[in-house]
Design a protein around this motif. Structure first.
Motif, PDB file in Angstrom:
ATOM      1  N   LYS B 312      71.180  32.654   8.528  1.00  0.00           N
ATOM      2  CA  LYS B 312      69.953  32.944   7.764  1.00  0.00           C
ATOM      3  C   LYS B 312      70.169  32.695   6.269  1.00  0.00           C
ATOM      4  CE  LYS B 312      66.993  36.215   9.326  1.00  0.00           C
ATOM      5  NZ  LYS B 312      66.505  37.560   9.689  1.00  0.00           N
ATOM      6  N   SER B 315      70.240  29.003   5.593  1.00  0.00           N
ATOM      7  CA  SER B 315      68.905  28.383   5.631  1.00  0.00           C
ATOM      8  C   SER B 315      68.123  28.714   4.361  1.00  0.00           C
ATOM      9  CB  SER B 315      68.139  28.830   6.878  1.00  0.00           C
ATOM     10  OG  SER B 315      67.999  30.231   6.863  1.00  0.00           O
ATOM     11  N   LEU B 316      68.246  29.952   3.883  1.00  0.00           N
ATOM     12  CA  LEU B 316      67.535  30.318   2.651  1.00  0.00           C
ATOM     13  C   LEU B 316      68.089  29.528   1.465  1.00  0.00           C
ATOM     14  CD1 LEU B 316      65.427  32.074   1.227  1.00  0.00           C
ATOM     15  CD2 LEU B 316      67.155  33.850   0.973  1.00  0.00           C
ATOM     16  N   VAL B 319      66.787  26.043   1.411  1.00  0.00           N
ATOM     17  CA  VAL B 319      65.405  25.943   0.913  1.00  0.00           C
ATOM     18  C   VAL B 319      65.380  26.097  -0.616  1.00  0.00           C
ATOM     19  CG1 VAL B 319      63.033  26.754   1.200  1.00  0.00           C
ATOM     20  CG2 VAL B 319      64.593  26.894   3.094  1.00  0.00           C
ATOM     21  N   TYR B 372      63.762  34.595  -5.096  1.00  0.00           N
ATOM     22  CA  TYR B 372      64.649  34.607  -3.928  1.00  0.00           C
ATOM     23  C   TYR B 372      66.007  33.950  -4.158  1.00  0.00           C
ATOM     24  CZ  TYR B 372      60.244  35.905  -1.749  1.00  0.00           C
ATOM     25  OH  TYR B 372      59.075  36.538  -1.435  1.00  0.00           O
ATOM     26  N   VAL B 375      70.579  35.129  -2.681  1.00  0.00           N
ATOM     27  CA  VAL B 375      70.433  34.901  -1.238  1.00  0.00           C
ATOM     28  C   VAL B 375      70.878  36.105  -0.395  1.00  0.00           C
ATOM     29  CG1 VAL B 375      71.181  33.433   0.667  1.00  0.00           C
ATOM     30  CG2 VAL B 375      70.633  32.419  -1.540  1.00  0.00           C
ATOM     31  N   TYR B 394      63.310  37.831   3.657  1.00  0.00           N
ATOM     32  CA  TYR B 394      63.853  36.510   3.983  1.00  0.00           C
ATOM     33  C   TYR B 394      62.724  35.558   4.415  1.00  0.00           C
ATOM     34  CZ  TYR B 394      65.893  33.061   7.189  1.00  0.00           C
ATOM     35  OH  TYR B 394      66.204  31.909   7.859  1.00  0.00           O
ATOM     36  N   ALA B 395      61.878  36.026   5.300  1.00  0.00           N
ATOM     37  CA  ALA B 395      60.801  35.173   5.824  1.00  0.00           C
ATOM     38  C   ALA B 395      59.864  34.730   4.703  1.00  0.00           C
ATOM     39  CB  ALA B 395      60.028  35.925   6.902  1.00  0.00           C
ATOM     40  N   ILE B 398      61.547  32.077   2.578  1.00  0.00           N
ATOM     41  CA  ILE B 398      61.528  30.736   3.193  1.00  0.00           C
ATOM     42  C   ILE B 398      60.142  30.109   3.018  1.00  0.00           C
ATOM     43  CG2 ILE B 398      61.586  29.516   5.409  1.00  0.00           C
ATOM     44  CD1 ILE B 398      64.372  30.221   4.853  1.00  0.00           C
ATOM     45  N   ILE B 399      59.103  30.899   3.287  1.00  0.00           N
ATOM     46  CA  ILE B 399      57.730  30.364   3.220  1.00  0.00           C
ATOM     47  C   ILE B 399      57.359  29.984   1.784  1.00  0.00           C
ATOM     48  CG2 ILE B 399      55.278  30.953   3.532  1.00  0.00           C
ATOM     49  CD1 ILE B 399      56.255  32.771   5.907  1.00  0.00           C
ATOM     50  N   SER B 402      59.339  27.005   0.515  1.00  0.00           N
ATOM     51  CA  SER B 402      58.940  25.757   1.193  1.00  0.00           C
ATOM     52  C   SER B 402      57.620  25.237   0.648  1.00  0.00           C
ATOM     53  CB  SER B 402      58.812  25.995   2.701  1.00  0.00           C
ATOM     54  OG  SER B 402      60.025  26.427   3.223  1.00  0.00           O
TER      55      SER B 402
END
Lengths: 294, 424
Positions: B312, B315-316, B319, B372, B375, B394-395, B398-399, B402
């Protein structure tokens, strides 16, 4: 139609750098683009290949609009060597061209040998001399066997051997049906390549000088230069003296046979005849007299 | 597109600056592993410490026994109690030595559960549910939960194992005479809780903890800083070679962007591989399931496997890099100068982060991509807890990153398109 440029106009800020260029080429030929620095030669080629945009006009190459990237499958453009990546080898450059043009990698060796760069193909470009870079640029533009080849100063930095080799390759390509547009300052080389010369002056194409402007200049080596000079003066034939044994004349003043007869009639022995084309330079002198005198 | 990406990678790899930075990164990885290895507490270290304690305890018992022989009646009871206490202590320590010698972690964890689980009830009974004195109720709860998790999943705990080497965000003070003492002791506890392990997974956790930060972003920006500008935009440079090939113009920029992203990912994968190799050679792989505490609202929590946590976090961070590269590309196209572009990108990120600090409690905080960049703190919800805004998840990170990246990419494409129309 191979090249179709209609009323091409480009300006940088307020300065007009291309003033309505028109070019139509229907059959394969070699065209020389000649003009002083800043006359718009490179700008014209860059506009034709969509490297620069323009405000008015239309360009079509091999029937396709100049913005269509796929035309580069059959159109190649030899540019300034600053387009090369110093960190990469010649081989890397050619491999990249092959990959995007869908050409077998095996062709690299063949083209490198044809251009004469096989020995330094795998050296980094940053270690290349000016001439070596020109070889690589040439190899990169001929590897796809183009139908139209645009060249901006291809003879820059070439030694005489390389220049002769490049001329040979260009003439071979022309024989194979490739149309070549070559911009150059080397008027001697242009004379050897083509009779079709487009002069550019201040962003305009001088159309009146497009075709067959070349003539010949002869250098005759004689056994008695003083006698030859006297005879030619007496007969009022325009001539020039070159070195200790040569007299020169232009085809436009007197034909070769009459000149030879004149010397022979006065017991002057001719030991050699050298022919030179003077079209490009002669016409250039006429067109750019102002620049030359200043 | 793949051919273009491969060509970009080739160009990048052949650049000396890129190679130097990659070499520096490798040296850093190695040096940091050495540091972690040296600072790792091992079973033998614990045994050595326990042996010292045992020796001292035995000495105390011996002294007390001697004293007992000549003690007056009033002292007898006290000495007997002391001896009994120390004997019991000695037995525990000896048991611990056996545990460490046999590496019987299950028993060790059970001892910790037995010792600390009752404290949960005590704290609740004493109504100490919302205090900040170490160890807080939250600390006991998470400590016990982690111990049970490790027992269930056969996870080897990080040493040392005791409640005094474990803190949570709620532990802000200790019971002590003065504030200065409290701070001093708290710092020691925090220092002890900073546990090192040279196993692959824990080393990777620490490495990514350092890399997934603003400094990491800066490094990657320098690594790919010239990917656009080196083409000589707006003048007679290598970009003309690309533009006179049968390649659509947008693909040239897109391939560069994808190259930067893919190479960044490749570097992180290499970091993972490096961790796995050195960890496995010099220690062991470690436990994918090692628990990480994820903070919830109202002193709640969940536990997450360290492996999942790292995925996770990676991935963050990717991004975040994506977002940073879009800014770099925009400035590269606008300025056409590498250092100016990097400088402006760093400036924009820094200013963005600073400005977003003032908006943490606003209703739009979660939509600001600059929130964000920490991390690990985002994934553990430590950021949300610290800033008292549990929308900073976290979600949401990411949104929002992105979407912001997509917007920046569109802006960059439009700018590039307008520039080409203007004819450079």
């Amino acid at each position: 139609m191979i090249i179709e440029v209609s009323n091409l106009k480009k300006r940088y800020k307020k300065q007009m750098v291309l003033k309505g260029i028109d070019i139509q080429v229907e059959t394969p030929q070699i065209i020389a683009l000649v003009g002083p620095n800043g006359s718009g030669k490179t700008t014209l080629l860059n506009c034709m290949t969509n490297l620069l945009s323009f405000q008015e006009g239309e360009v079509r190459l091999l029937g396709k609009k100049h913005t269509d990237a796929s035309l580069f499958l059959k159109v190649s453009y030899l540019q300034d060597n600053r387009i090369l990546y110093g960190n990469l080898t010649g081989y890397d450059h050619m491999k990249f061209v092959c990959s995007v043009q869908k050409i077998p990698i095996s062709k690299i060796k063949e083209v490198a040998e044809r251009v004469g760069m096989e020995k330094y193909l795998k050296k980094r470009v940053r270690n290349y001399s000016l001439g070596m870079k020109q070889h690589l640029l040439l190899a990169m533009v001929i590897i796809n066997e183009p139908k139209l080849l645009l060249m901006d100063e291809p003879l820059n930095g070439l030694d005489p051997t390389s220049a002769i080799n490049m001329r040979k390759i260009l003439l071979e390509l022309y024989q194979e049906g490739t149309t070549i547009v070559v911009s150059s300052h080397n008027l001697d080389e242009i004379d050897r390549l083509t009779n079709t010369i487009y002069f550019m002056k201040d962003g305009a194409l001088l159309k009146e000088s497009l075709q067959d402007i070349s003539s010949k200049n002869y250098l005759i080596t004689v056994n008695d230069i003083e006698k030859a000079q006297k005879v030619l003066k007496d007969k009022s034939i325009p001539f020039s003296v070159s070195g200790e044994y040569q007299v020169g004349f232009e085809e436009t003043d007197i034909d070769l046979q009459s000149f030879i007869d004149c010397l022979n009639d006065n017991d002057i022995t001719i030991t050699d005849i050298e022919v030179q084309k003077v079209g490009a330079e002669k016409r250039y002198r006429e067109l750019f007299e102002e620049e030359l005198s200043s | 597109m793949l051919k273009l990406i491969l060509f970009e990678i080739k160009k990048m790899w052949n650049a000396n600056f890129f190679r130097i930075l990659i070499l520096a990164l490798l040296v850093f990885f190695i040096a940091y592993y050495v540091f972690v290895y040296i600072n790792t507490t091992r079973a033998e270290d614990e045994i050595k410490l326990l042996d010292e304690v045992i020796q001292r305890t035995e000495q105390t018992i011996e002294e007390d026994s001697v004293a007992l022989e000549s003690a007056e009646d009033s002292e007898v009871k006290e000495l007997e109690e002391s001896i009994a206490f120390h004997e019991e202590w000695l037995e525990k320590e000896q048991t611990k030595v056996e545990i460490f010698e046999e590496e019987n972690w299950d028993v060790l964890l059970q001892m910790e559960i037995d010792n600390n689980e009752p404290m949960i009830g005590t704290k609740k009974f004493q109504n100490e549910t919302h205090t900040y004195t170490h160890p807080t109720l939250f600390t006991y709860e998470t400590y016990v939960a982690m111990s049970k998790w490790m027992q269930d999943k056969d996870v080897v705990p990080l040493l040392p194992v005791n409640i005094l080497s474990y803190v949570t965000l709620y532990d802000r003070e200790v019971n002590s005479g003065s504030a200065a003492d409290s701070e001093f002791i708290m710092n020691i506890i925090k220092e002890n809780s900073n546990k090192y392990s040279s196993t692959s997974i824990h080393y990777l956790f620490r490495l990514f903890g350092l890399l997934f930060s603003f400094i990491g972003v800066v490094f990657f920006l320098f690594l790919f800083g010239d990917i656009v500008t080196k083409e000589g935009l707006g003048r007679n440079g290598p970009i003309y070679l690309l533009q006179t090939q049968p390649i659509q113009r947008y693909k040239i920029l897109a391939s560069k962007f994808l190259t930067a992203i893919l190479t960044s990912l490749l570097i992180l994968v290499c970091a993972v591989v490096f961790s796995f190799i050195v960890g496995s050679i010099f220690d062991r792989f470690g436990d994918w399931d090692y628990p990480v505490v994820i903070y919830g609202e109202d002193r709640t929590f969940t536990l997450m496997s360290m492996g999942v946590f790292l995925v996770k976090a990676t991935s963050l961070f990717m991004v975040i890099l994506l977002f940073s590269y879009t800014i770099l590309f925009l400035f590269s196209i606008l300025t056409k100068r590498v250092l100016v572009a990097i400088g402006l990108t760093l400036g924009a990120l820094f200013v963005g982060m600073k400005m977003s600090e003032g908006l943490v409690t606003s209703s739009i905080a979660q939509y600001i991509p600059f929130q964000y960049f920490s991390v690990f703190e985002v994934v553990t919800n430590e950021l949300a807890l610290t800033l008292d805004n549990f929308n900073l998840t976290y979600a949401n990170g990411i949104i929002s990153l992105s979407i912001a990246s997509l917007v920046m990419l569109i802006v960059t494409y439009v700018v590039s398109f307008v520039q080409s129309k203007k004819g450079n």
